[in-house]
Design a protein around this motif. Structure first.
Motif, PDB file in Angstrom:
ATOM      1  N   PHE A 163     -13.412  25.894 -55.381  1.00  0.00           N
ATOM      2  CA  PHE A 163     -12.370  25.428 -54.468  1.00  0.00           C
ATOM      3  C   PHE A 163     -12.699  23.986 -54.125  1.00  0.00           C
ATOM      4  N   GLU A 164     -11.670  23.153 -54.002  1.00  0.00           N
ATOM      5  CA  GLU A 164     -11.911  21.737 -53.709  1.00  0.00           C
ATOM      6  C   GLU A 164     -10.980  21.255 -52.611  1.00  0.00           C
ATOM      7  N   ASP A 165     -11.536  20.510 -51.692  1.00  0.00           N
ATOM      8  CA  ASP A 165     -10.762  19.925 -50.596  1.00  0.00           C
ATOM      9  C   ASP A 165     -11.118  18.445 -50.499  1.00  0.00           C
ATOM     10  N   ASN A 166     -10.140  17.614 -50.756  1.00  0.00           N
ATOM     11  CA  ASN A 166     -10.321  16.163 -50.757  1.00  0.00           C
ATOM     12  C   ASN A 166      -9.452  15.603 -49.637  1.00  0.00           C
ATOM     13  N   SER A 167     -10.066  15.257 -48.495  1.00  0.00           N
ATOM     14  CA  SER A 167      -9.236  14.903 -47.354  1.00  0.00           C
ATOM     15  C   SER A 167      -9.979  13.983 -46.392  1.00  0.00           C
ATOM     16  N   TYR A 168      -9.459  13.913 -45.154  1.00  0.00           N
ATOM     17  CA  TYR A 168     -10.060  13.085 -44.105  1.00  0.00           C
ATOM     18  C   TYR A 168     -10.396  13.962 -42.895  1.00  0.00           C
ATOM     19  N   TYR A 169     -11.459  13.572 -42.204  1.00  0.00           N
ATOM     20  CA  TYR A 169     -11.858  14.280 -40.981  1.00  0.00           C
ATOM     21  C   TYR A 169     -11.850  13.263 -39.842  1.00  0.00           C
ATOM     22  N   PHE A 170     -11.143  13.600 -38.767  1.00  0.00           N
ATOM     23  CA  PHE A 170     -11.034  12.689 -37.635  1.00  0.00           C
ATOM     24  C   PHE A 170     -12.195  12.938 -36.679  1.00  0.00           C
ATOM     25  N   TYR A 171     -13.010  11.889 -36.515  1.00  0.00           N
ATOM     26  CA  TYR A 171     -14.234  12.034 -35.725  1.00  0.00           C
ATOM     27  C   TYR A 171     -14.411  10.796 -34.855  1.00  0.00           C
ATOM     28  N   GLN A 172     -14.398  11.015 -33.552  1.00  0.00           N
ATOM     29  CA  GLN A 172     -14.597   9.957 -32.562  1.00  0.00           C
ATOM     30  C   GLN A 172     -13.703   8.744 -32.828  1.00  0.00           C
ATOM     31  N   GLY A 173     -12.450   9.015 -33.117  1.00  0.00           N
ATOM     32  CA  GLY A 173     -11.487   7.937 -33.321  1.00  0.00           C
ATOM     33  C   GLY A 173     -11.439   7.373 -34.720  1.00  0.00           C
ATOM     34  N   ASP A 174     -12.340   7.804 -35.588  1.00  0.00           N
ATOM     35  CA  ASP A 174     -12.376   7.323 -36.967  1.00  0.00           C
ATOM     36  C   ASP A 174     -11.839   8.379 -37.927  1.00  0.00           C
ATOM     37  N   SER A 175     -11.273   7.923 -39.019  1.00  0.00           N
ATOM     38  CA  SER A 175     -10.812   8.816 -40.079  1.00  0.00           C
ATOM     39  C   SER A 175     -11.803   8.712 -41.240  1.00  0.00           C
ATOM     40  N   ILE A 176     -12.610   9.743 -41.415  1.00  0.00           N
ATOM     41  CA  ILE A 176     -13.706   9.705 -42.387  1.00  0.00           C
ATOM     42  C   ILE A 176     -13.339  10.544 -43.621  1.00  0.00           C
ATOM     43  N   PRO A 177     -13.284   9.917 -44.780  1.00  0.00           N
ATOM     44  CA  PRO A 177     -12.954  10.672 -46.000  1.00  0.00           C
ATOM     45  C   PRO A 177     -14.111  11.561 -46.433  1.00  0.00           C
ATOM     46  N   TYR A 178     -13.770  12.675 -47.058  1.00  0.00           N
ATOM     47  CA  TYR A 178     -14.806  13.576 -47.556  1.00  0.00           C
ATOM     48  C   TYR A 178     -14.306  14.335 -48.779  1.00  0.00           C
ATOM     49  N   LEU A 179     -15.238  14.859 -49.526  1.00  0.00           N
ATOM     50  CA  LEU A 179     -14.931  15.747 -50.651  1.00  0.00           C
ATOM     51  C   LEU A 179     -15.773  16.996 -50.482  1.00  0.00           C
ATOM     52  N   TYR A 180     -15.104  18.132 -50.428  1.00  0.00           N
ATOM     53  CA  TYR A 180     -15.782  19.410 -50.271  1.00  0.00           C
ATOM     54  C   TYR A 180     -15.476  20.280 -51.489  1.00  0.00           C
ATOM     55  N   MET A 181     -16.507  20.914 -52.042  1.00  0.00           N
ATOM     56  CA  MET A 181     -16.343  21.811 -53.180  1.00  0.00           C
ATOM     57  C   MET A 181     -17.163  23.072 -52.913  1.00  0.00           C
ATOM     58  N   SER A 182     -16.612  24.224 -53.297  1.00  0.00           N
ATOM     59  CA  SER A 182     -17.356  25.467 -53.120  1.00  0.00           C
ATOM     60  C   SER A 182     -17.227  26.344 -54.350  1.00  0.00           C
ATOM     61  N   ASN A 183     -18.227  27.184 -54.545  1.00  0.00           N
ATOM     62  CA  ASN A 183     -18.253  28.109 -55.678  1.00  0.00           C
ATOM     63  C   ASN A 183     -17.604  29.414 -55.228  1.00  0.00           C
ATOM     64  N   SER A 184     -16.299  29.348 -54.976  1.00  0.00           N
ATOM     65  CA  SER A 184     -15.591  30.514 -54.421  1.00  0.00           C
ATOM     66  C   SER A 184     -14.974  31.331 -55.551  1.00  0.00           C
ATOM     67  N   HIS A 185     -15.638  32.391 -55.914  1.00  0.00           N
ATOM     68  CA  HIS A 185     -15.151  33.210 -57.030  1.00  0.00           C
ATOM     69  C   HIS A 185     -15.083  34.691 -56.689  1.00  0.00           C
ATOM     70  N   SER A 186     -15.250  35.045 -55.416  1.00  0.00           N
ATOM     71  CA  SER A 186     -15.139  36.450 -55.008  1.00  0.00           C
ATOM     72  C   SER A 186     -14.688  36.500 -53.551  1.00  0.00           C
ATOM     73  N   PRO A 187     -14.106  37.617 -53.103  1.00  0.00           N
ATOM     74  CA  PRO A 187     -13.605  37.733 -51.721  1.00  0.00           C
ATOM     75  C   PRO A 187     -14.661  37.445 -50.663  1.00  0.00           C
ATOM     76  N   LYS A 188     -15.909  37.784 -50.937  1.00  0.00           N
ATOM     77  CA  LYS A 188     -16.955  37.572 -49.939  1.00  0.00           C
ATOM     78  C   LYS A 188     -17.219  36.098 -49.670  1.00  0.00           C
ATOM     79  N   ASP A 189     -16.770  35.242 -50.593  1.00  0.00           N
ATOM     80  CA  ASP A 189     -16.973  33.809 -50.430  1.00  0.00           C
ATOM     81  C   ASP A 189     -15.782  33.126 -49.773  1.00  0.00           C
ATOM     82  N   GLN A 190     -14.863  33.893 -49.264  1.00  0.00           N
ATOM     83  CA  GLN A 190     -13.629  33.334 -48.709  1.00  0.00           C
ATOM     84  C   GLN A 190     -13.908  32.369 -47.564  1.00  0.00           C
ATOM     85  N   LYS A 191     -14.955  32.628 -46.812  1.00  0.00           N
ATOM     86  CA  LYS A 191     -15.246  31.774 -45.656  1.00  0.00           C
ATOM     87  C   LYS A 191     -15.509  30.323 -46.080  1.00  0.00           C
ATOM     88  N   TYR A 192     -15.986  30.149 -47.324  1.00  0.00           N
ATOM     89  CA  TYR A 192     -16.295  28.803 -47.802  1.00  0.00           C
ATOM     90  C   TYR A 192     -15.043  27.968 -48.071  1.00  0.00           C
TER      91      TYR A 192
END
Length: 208
Positions: A163-192
């Motif tokens: 799973f991949e999420d390429n977005s921005y996180y708003f922190y203390q008035g700043d917009s900080i870009p990030y890239l998040y990737m997870s090895n989500s291949h089963s229901p138990k990994d849904q939280k990721y």
């Protein structure tokens, strides 16, 4: 005899473009084999290579024309310069900066908030290519590298999906870009894959 003489004229005298053209034809044949043998994305390989080889062959036809009326050393020097320049240009256009993750975690996070020049952490692998190997699952990079087409991210080899999420996180008035990737291949990994989990990771890292 005339046919043999004509054939010889295509290869002799040997110039830098003679070698480049022969190598180009070999690479074109190899690219066609790869394109027909491997999975669909590899079909792009011959699509990119063949036009370049056709262009090189067209230049070589001009080479054979001018070699008859121009001193050999002039042709040799000009083609040597063009060949070296073409090689450097090709390497520059295809240069990449690769990030290889080897973590045993089920997710990786790149936060683009670092102030220093992040490229100092990369090791040179080619003329215009570098790589960064990380056994951590969270790294901080300079914001200038965000969405750069020169940056390639490689998740751990053991991952078989993701799973991949390429977005921005708003922190203390700043917009900080990030890239998040997870090895989500089963229901138990849904939280990721939940935004709440990703946001908690980002806040934890940025609060340090």
């Amino acid at each position: 005899m005339a046919t043999l003489k004509k054939l010889k004229s295509w290869f002799y005298p040997v110039t830098p473009f003679t070698i480049v053209t022969i190598l180009g034809i070999v690479i074109a044949i190899q690219s066609i084999y790869i394109g027909l043998t491997y999975e669909s994305p590899m079909i792009l390989y011959p699509i990119m290579v063949i036009p370049i080889v056709v262009f090189i062959f067209a230049i070589y036809v001009l080479d054979r024309f001018f070699i008859k009326s121009t001193p050999y050393y002039i042709i040799f020097i000009i083609e040597l310069i063009l060949s070296i320049g073409g090689y450097i240009g090709f390497k520059y256009m295809n240069g990449t900066n690769d990030i290889h993750f080897t973590t045993d975690k089920e997710y990786i996070l790149i936060i683009y908030d670092a102030k220093e020049n992040s490229m100092d952490r990369f090791s040179k692998t080619d003329l215009f290519s570098k790589e960064l190997k990380s056994n951590e699952n969270v790294i901080h990079l300079n914001q200038s590298l965000y969405l750069s087409n020169k940056i390639r991210i490689f998740s751990p080899d053991r991952w078989n999906g993701g799973f991949e999420d390429n977005s921005y996180y708003f922190y203390q008035g700043d917009s900080i870009p990030y890239l998040y990737m997870s090895n989500s291949h089963s229901p138990k990994d849904q939280k990721y894959t939940e935004q709440q989990f990703i946001d908690s990771l980002l806040k934890l890292e940025l609060d340090k």
